[in-house]
Design an enzyme around this catalytic site. Structure first.
Site, short mmCIF file in Angstrom:
data_model
loop_
_atom_site.label_atom_id
_atom_site.label_comp_id
_atom_site.label_asym_id
_atom_site.label_seq_id
_atom_site.Cartn_x
_atom_site.Cartn_y
_atom_site.Cartn_z
CD GLU A 61 -3.09 -1.25 2.00
OE1 GLU A 61 -3.15 -0.36 2.87
OE2 GLU A 61 -3.92 -2.18 1.93
CG ASN A 105 1.04 1.97 6.56
OD1 ASN A 105 0.80 1.20 7.50
ND2 ASN A 105 0.39 1.93 5.43
CD GLU A 142 -7.70 0.86 2.31
OE1 GLU A 142 -8.48 0.71 3.24
OE2 GLU A 142 -6.76 0.07 2.08
#
Ligand code: NOJ
Ligand code: CA
Length: 725
Positions: A193, A215, A530
């Site tokens: 991601e 992240n 998202e």
């Protein structure tokens, strides 16, 4: 036709003179040159029309010496060179040729769903059988040369001196011929991601730190390590894509870059002990793929990844259906509503929390009344299914604790009436899509799997979206190591027994396994929509994904956001979707998937019903696909013909610079008239300033028509071409 040449090698001199082998692609343009070098190490080289694409590159593996180096294997930075590897661990050098087998193959097969209704699998094959005298071990390397590039894999026959073995590192090299431009994301054992970086190969190291936007789920592999599918373009216009196919019972490959030689080397994902693979002969590695073309379109048109996978193993596929869905989802992602039932409980223990005694937050989206509204909307607009997230107990306390008991996948919240929803949906001809957030408690999920799938069968859910957020439990395992790659496939095969289709998020990036198991109708495994609610994807993101993530299989990108300003949904969310509305429509064509979501809220679709019509119309399954414009980072324009009619659809997604397309409709049937409905950016459209400016026009067109269409920055267009009777 299969041919076998036996080589009798009595002296090293003889070996080296006999071992050079050349394989040509069926059209004669590619040549793969195999040789054993002075150390008896297998090497290969790839040319296209005589021009070098991959320079002489070494092959082989480094095994783990049993016991001795158990401690040091985790330290991957210490890449030993061939000369210093312990003899027993060396599956790289000292090889002599045993035999060479050649074969060719030309077959057309029919996928259950796909970008085309027929796929040609055409290649020449060479299997090089090697013997390592020092350890009395055998290994084979099987090469397949297609008209669009090269694939090869290692094969380890059953033998006395190689039964169980542990891989310390696979040492496959890909020597680039120059400092190409690349579109890459950091090598990472747990997530894809990431946003893509476009840079020269030589800049990978310097730009790595900036590419790793923090992240919690990340485990970056190293300062020069990138993920596949890696897309590159050489200065003389060659497009080169490195990936893998049929990754089964093996860990996922990253690529480590050595600046001095422009060489990538395979870098496998370790397990919790640092080991990179446990193998038992007879066995094989996944295919290593090098797709090459003279245009970006050649890369997108390649079917090599699918072709290298085994034919479909599911006999009756009648229950596998392309699915267009809406869902109780974006309202939670954007922050308007919650997955959890209550704000009151801070720590919830599954099976021991009496939710009926807790105060509902009033923001639990997955409640019966609200879900019925989604079902009504789906039925009204012809959607196949409704996804509901946050229906099951445990969401108050699910993330970041590495707990082993978060969800059981069968216990609903008190305000979610499973049976009433089942009956309501069935009466309206709408299917339900189940959500299984495993919270990465993989063993917990496996323990519950049969019960969870049976619950789906009993309650009208033919598909599941699963998810692997957070660190893998048991601790220390990674999202892409051999053990969990086996878990993902276990879920797919078990789901097939229940006639369930699977769309896994945060799972490993696909390698074409959907050919063998077409109930694998989607995966996320990249930065999806998202992130548009978490700060925004880069403007060019969707012009790169078809060249990278989608090489392995379809992505559940979840497009279709019409309200770009997230604060309109949730006042504290200041994220902006970096796309025009017209480009959101284009993504249904450019991001191929048999599973497509219309991700925005019904209320936003009600505001733009004329544009929404394209999402309702666009098919999910195709007869043919043509790649009209294809430059990573700039533009992807694809025309596809519906599998079940003569209609065509065109989508174009454009990066930050905007783009002018000169669209020739010569792919339409000559002499026939079509009605074109064109959804394009308005004159004043711009992803940042005016994303909702679009124009819809209808006109009669033929195969002779040329359409000139301007797309805005972050814009695009979508066209429906309906054959007139
Ligand atoms: C991450 C997934 O990508 C997203 O779609 C899902 O809603 C959340 N996890 C919660 O499971
Ligand atoms: Ca995700």
């Amino acid at each position: 036709m299969k041919r076998i040449f036996l080589i009798f090698s009595f002296s090293h001199l003889l070996i080296f003179s006999l071992v050079a082998q050349t394989l040509q692609s069926p059209d004669g343009h590619f040549a793969m040159h195999f040789a054993l070098n002075g150390q008896g190490r297998p090497t290969y080289r790839l040319t296209l029309d005589g021009q070098e694409v991959i320079g002489t590159s070494g092959l082989g593996l480094e095994l783990k010496k049993e016991q001795a180096d158990r401690q040091e294997t985790f330290d991957n930075s210490k890449h030993t060179d061939a000369a210093t590897i312990d003899q027993k661990a060396d599956l790289m050098t000292g090889f002599a040729l045993r035999s060479v087998e050649t074969d060719s193959h030309d077959e057309t097969w029919t996928p259950v769903w796909g970008e085309e209704s027929q796929i040609r699998n055409h290649y020449n094959e060479m299997c090089i059988r090697l013997h390592q005298a020092s350890n009395d071990r055998d290994m084979a390397i099987r090469f397949r040369l297609f008209n669009d590039g090269l694939a090869f894999r290692y094969e380890f026959p059953e033998q006395k001196n190689l039964t169980y073995f542990v891989i310390k590192e696979e040492r496959t090299q890909f020597r680039m011929t120059g400092n190409h431009t690349a579109w890459w994301i950091p090598g990472d054992y747990d997530t894809q991601e990431y946003a893509y970086t476009e840079s020269r190969l030589s800049e990978i190291r310097d730009r790595m730190q900036a590419a790793i936007t923090p992240n919690a789920s990340q485990t970056p592999a190293g300062p020069t390590c990138v993920q596949t599918a890696l897309m590159m373009k050489s200065d003389d216009g060659l497009y080169i894509n490195l990936h893998e196919a049929a990754c089964i019972d093996y860990s996922t490959m990253h690529l480590n870059y050595a600046e001095e030689t422009h060489t990538f080397e395979s870098w496998l994902t370790p397990d919790a002990r640092g080991d990179k693979g446990y193998l038992q002969t007879p066995c094989q590695s996944p295919w290593r793929t090098i797709i090459v073309g003279r245009s970006g379109a050649d890369i997108l048109a390649s079917r090599m990844t699918l072709n290298l996978n085994e034919p479909c193993k599911i006999e009756d596929t009648s229950w596998i259906r392309p699915t267009k869905y809406i869902g109780v989802w974006w309202e939670m992602i954007s922050g308007r509503n919650h997955w959890s039932y209550t704000d009151e409980a801070t720590s919830v223990k599954l099976g021991q929390t009496d939710y009926t005694r807790l105060k509902p937050s009033g923001r639990h989206a997955a409640n019966t009344k609200h879900v019925k509204e989604y079902i009504d909307f789906a039925a009204r607009h012809g959607f196949d299914a409704v996804l509901v997230e946050g229906w099951n107990q445990g969401w108050e306390d699910w993330f970041g604790h590495e707990k082993d008991y978060v969800f059981d996948f069968v216990t609903p919240y008190p305000d979610f009436d499973v049976k009433a929803i089942r009956d309501y949906a069935a009466q309206r001809g709408v299917k339900m899509i189940m959500h299984h957030e495993t919270s990465s408690s993989v063993r917990n999920y496996e323990r519950h799997l049969d019960q969870a799938y049976q619950f789906m069968v009993d309650n009208g859910y033919p598909a599941v979206k699963s998810g692997y957020v957070g660190n893998i439990v048991p601790r220390g395992e990674h999202h892409y190591s051999q053990w969990i790659n086996n878990h993902y496939l276990y879920c797919i095969t078990k789901a097939a027994q229940y006639h369930i289709m699977v769309n896994a998020h945060e799972a490993v990036r696909p390698t074409g396994l959907c050919r063998t198991y077409p109930n694998m109708i989607g995966n996320e495994s990249a930065r999806g929509t998202e992130y548009e609610a978490f700060g925004g994807n880069t403007v060019e993101h969707t012009t790169i994904l078809p060249f990278t993530r989608l090489i392995g299989g379809p992505m559940d990108y979840t497009p279709g956001i019409f309200e770009m300003d997230c604060s309109k949904l949730s006042p504290t969310n200041h994220s902006r979707v970096r796309s025009t509305l017209a480009r959101q429509l284009a993504l249904y064509v450019t991001m191929y998937s048999p599973l497509q979501m219309a991700a925005d809220l019904p209320e936003n679709y009600e505001r733009f019903l004329d544009a929404f019509q394209f999402i309702k119309d666009v098919p999910l399954d195709w007869q043919r696909s043509l790649y009209l414009e294809a430059e990573p980072g700039q533009v992807v324009t694809i025309a596809r013909q519906d599998k079940h009619s003569q209609d065509w659809y065109v989508g174009s997604a454009v990066g930050a610079g905007g783009h002018d397309t000169d669209l020739r409709l010569s792919f339409l049937e000559p002499g026939k008239k079509y009605e074109a409905t064109i959804y394009q950016d308005g004159k004043d459209a711009d992803w940042e300033r005016n994303p909702q400016s679009y124009v819809i026009t209808k006109k009669k067109v033929t195969a002779k028509t040329r359409l000139k269409i301007h797309s805005a920055s972050g814009g695009g267009f979508a066209i429906k071409l309906k054959l007139e009777n």
